[in-house]
Design a protein around this motif. Structure first.
Motif, mmCIF file in Angstrom:
data_model
loop_
_atom_site.group_PDB
_atom_site.id
_atom_site.type_symbol
_atom_site.label_atom_id
_atom_site.label_comp_id
_atom_site.label_asym_id
_atom_site.label_seq_id
_atom_site.Cartn_x
_atom_site.Cartn_y
_atom_site.Cartn_z
ATOM 1 N N GLN A 18 -54.277 29.529 -95.662
ATOM 2 C CA GLN A 18 -54.241 29.960 -94.245
ATOM 3 C C GLN A 18 -52.630 28.609 -93.814
ATOM 4 N N ARG A 19 -51.741 29.995 -92.846
ATOM 5 C CA ARG A 19 -50.153 28.924 -92.798
ATOM 6 C C ARG A 19 -50.270 27.790 -91.903
ATOM 7 N N GLU A 58 -56.516 21.854 -97.041
ATOM 8 C CA GLU A 58 -57.252 22.949 -97.266
ATOM 9 C C GLU A 58 -57.560 22.319 -99.020
ATOM 10 N N HIS A 107 -51.999 35.914 -91.999
ATOM 11 C CA HIS A 107 -51.794 34.364 -90.740
ATOM 12 C C HIS A 107 -52.025 33.448 -92.916
ATOM 13 N N CYS A 108 -52.124 34.554 -93.674
ATOM 14 C CA CYS A 108 -52.478 33.606 -94.591
ATOM 15 C C CYS A 108 -50.729 33.298 -95.329
#
Length: 131
Positions: free
Chosen positions: A120-121, A50, A73-74
């Motif tokens: 974001q994972r 990212e 989801h982070c």
């Protein structure tokens, strides 16, 4: 880095995810190894896929230690930031170094400081390797 994979999960809309525990936290991230892994300890290399933009997904940290925190989801990744002479950045995360893809510039005052990355994972990947 040695991590403990607690469980795996595969969803139709995303890559294989693993719940991983380290000495500095735990979270779910993308697994880039064999899909049929049992729970256990694995040596891994971390990558962050990212773009890092200071003030958006990268900010100063309040704590001076590596950390992982899941927030929906982070994932909040806390590490020690080192800027390179060519404008790149490296995050020291629990003894390992993770190269960061920086967009724009990071303030020179952050060189050698602790930062939080809000990612974001699915954009954090673990690549297993054998010693």
């Amino acid at each position: 880095m040695l991590v403990e994979v607690e469980k795996t999960a595969e969803f139709p809309w995303s890559s294989l995810m693993v719940q991983v525990r380290t000495s500095f936290g735990h979270t779910a991230v993308r697994w880039c190894g064999a899909p049929d892994i049992p729970s256990g300890h694995y040596h891994v290399e971390w990558t962050i896929d990212e773009e890092i933009v200071w003030g958006q997904n990268a900010r100063p940290a309040d704590e001076a230690s590596s950390g992982l925190e899941q927030e929906g989801h982070c994932v909040i990744v806390r590490g020690w930031l080192k800027l390179t002479v060519d404008g790149a950045a490296v995050l020291q995360l629990g003894g390992d170094q993770v190269l960061l893809d920086v967009v724009g510039s990071i303030p020179i005052a952050t060189d050698g400081s602790w930062v939080n990355l809000y990612l974001q994972r699915e954009n954090i990947a673990l690549h297993p390797y054998e010693l």
